[in-house]
Design a protein around this motif. Sequence first.
Motif, PDB file in Angstrom:
ATOM      1  N   PRO A  53       0.820  -1.218   0.000  1.00 41.81           N
ATOM      2  CA  PRO A  53       0.000   0.000   0.000  1.00 41.81           C
ATOM      3  C   PRO A  53       0.850   1.262   0.000  1.00 41.81           C
ATOM      4  O   PRO A  53       1.859   1.350   0.708  1.00 41.81           O
ATOM      5  N   HIS A  54       0.421   2.225  -0.809  1.00 39.07           N
ATOM      6  CA  HIS A  54       1.123   3.497  -0.923  1.00 39.07           C
ATOM      7  C   HIS A  54       0.386   4.572  -0.126  1.00 39.07           C
ATOM      8  O   HIS A  54      -0.629   4.302   0.521  1.00 39.07           O
ATOM      9  N   ASP A  57      -3.340   5.000  -0.636  1.00 39.65           N
ATOM     10  CA  ASP A  57      -4.108   3.877  -0.086  1.00 39.65           C
ATOM     11  C   ASP A  57      -4.388   4.098   1.404  1.00 39.65           C
ATOM     12  O   ASP A  57      -5.489   3.818   1.885  1.00 39.65           O
ATOM     13  N   TYR A  58      -3.396   4.604   2.119  1.00 37.90           N
ATOM     14  CA  TYR A  58      -3.602   4.899   3.543  1.00 37.90           C
ATOM     15  C   TYR A  58      -4.496   6.117   3.728  1.00 37.90           C
ATOM     16  O   TYR A  58      -5.351   6.133   4.620  1.00 37.90           O
ATOM     17  N   GLN A  60      -6.875   7.127   1.851  1.00 32.68           N
ATOM     18  CA  GLN A  60      -8.249   6.720   1.572  1.00 32.68           C
ATOM     19  C   GLN A  60      -8.888   6.011   2.761  1.00 32.68           C
ATOM     20  O   GLN A  60     -10.081   6.170   3.029  1.00 32.68           O
ATOM     21  N   ARG A  61      -8.099   5.246   3.507  1.00 29.42           N
ATOM     22  CA  ARG A  61      -8.641   4.443   4.598  1.00 29.42           C
ATOM     23  C   ARG A  61      -8.597   5.127   5.960  1.00 29.42           C
ATOM     24  O   ARG A  61      -9.341   4.751   6.864  1.00 29.42           O
ATOM     25  N   GLN A  99       4.193   9.480  -3.023  1.00 28.65           N
ATOM     26  CA  GLN A  99       3.350   8.524  -3.734  1.00 28.65           C
ATOM     27  C   GLN A  99       4.104   7.859  -4.872  1.00 28.65           C
ATOM     28  O   GLN A  99       4.638   8.527  -5.754  1.00 28.65           O
ATOM     29  N   ARG A 102       1.657   2.345  -9.590  1.00 29.20           N
ATOM     30  CA  ARG A 102       1.446   0.902  -9.725  1.00 29.20           C
ATOM     31  C   ARG A 102       1.931   0.393 -11.083  1.00 29.20           C
ATOM     32  O   ARG A 102       2.841  -0.397 -11.171  1.00 29.20           O
ATOM     33  N   GLN A 256       1.024  -5.724   2.184  1.00 28.70           N
ATOM     34  CA  GLN A 256       0.384  -5.941   0.889  1.00 28.70           C
ATOM     35  C   GLN A 256      -0.689  -7.029   0.942  1.00 28.70           C
ATOM     36  O   GLN A 256      -1.532  -7.120   0.049  1.00 28.70           O
ATOM     37  N   TYR A 259      -4.643  -4.522   3.159  1.00 28.07           N
ATOM     38  CA  TYR A 259      -4.546  -3.071   3.275  1.00 28.07           C
ATOM     39  C   TYR A 259      -5.308  -2.543   4.485  1.00 28.07           C
ATOM     40  O   TYR A 259      -4.834  -1.668   5.205  1.00 28.07           O
ATOM     41  N   ASP A 260      -6.506  -3.062   4.697  1.00 30.25           N
ATOM     42  CA  ASP A 260      -7.353  -2.550   5.775  1.00 30.25           C
ATOM     43  C   ASP A 260      -6.747  -2.822   7.142  1.00 30.25           C
ATOM     44  O   ASP A 260      -6.782  -1.962   8.036  1.00 30.25           O
TER      45      ASP A 260
END
Length: 305
Positions: A53-54, A57-58, A60-61, A99, A102, A256, A259-260
Amino acid sequence: MTPSVSLLISTSVPEENDENEDQEPGEQESASPAPVTNPAWERVKLARHPKRPHALDYIQRLFTDFQELHGDRAFSDDAAVVGGFAFFEAQPVMVIGQQKGRDTKQKLHRNFGMPKPEGYRKAMRLMNMAAKFSRPVITLVDTPGAYPGIDAEERGQAEAIAVSLREMARMAVPIIVVIIGEGGSGGALALGLGNRVYMLENAVYSVISPESCAAIIYRDSAQAPRAAEALRMTAPDLQGFGLIDGAIAEPEGGAQNDYDLAAGAVRETLRTALTELTPAPGDALLDERYRKFRAMGNFFAGGPA
């Protein structure tokens, strides 16, 4: 003849009076030496995993209402650095991350996560904005290093990194740093001067990459695994030296894989750090940050200056 070759011959073409003739196959196999492992190099490979995760990704969560801001107001926007205002559990913060991409198109757009001077100047612009409105700053570090190209040097790469360090040292707001993947050289340190510095369990943080170190010290970049072990660049090593404040556990096998779950562990760490730092006055935050970094690399009995 070496012992390994002798063992191969004796097991492949046994003699008539071989004493091991009646030995079970499992017993012969157990006699072979166990493979040598290199935890440091394994963590380097996990930190570089293509599916790790980049920053986005973090973001967003972990954050809500993220409003990305662009440009350094001097030259251009750098897609290798993303940042903007957001809310962390209803608390307004400024979040800034390095960032990576992919696929090939994204990697080229993000310059493989290697910021140019305009990226660091954009980050400084956002941090100054956060300080103006008394917002805590959270940085997510993940870069192999600052971009070393001619164009970056022409626009003052070293100066941009130096100014970033100076300004982060002066900001009277909480600064929390999380190294989520690679923490390469000054490119990582430029966003790494905080009141709290954390690393994910399989992240790495070093003044130089293992390949570059091996090329300089051993004259062979293929010796990178050996260099990775010597650099002591993993979270347990750096925590033992007092260079980071804690290691954040990852899901089994690496971030990887979930992610959550990885983001959940980061959330707990950020919540604790913000609870500790947010009530502190600006002078106390500055003093704590100063003493934290002055104590690093100190080898004198009298303590930090």
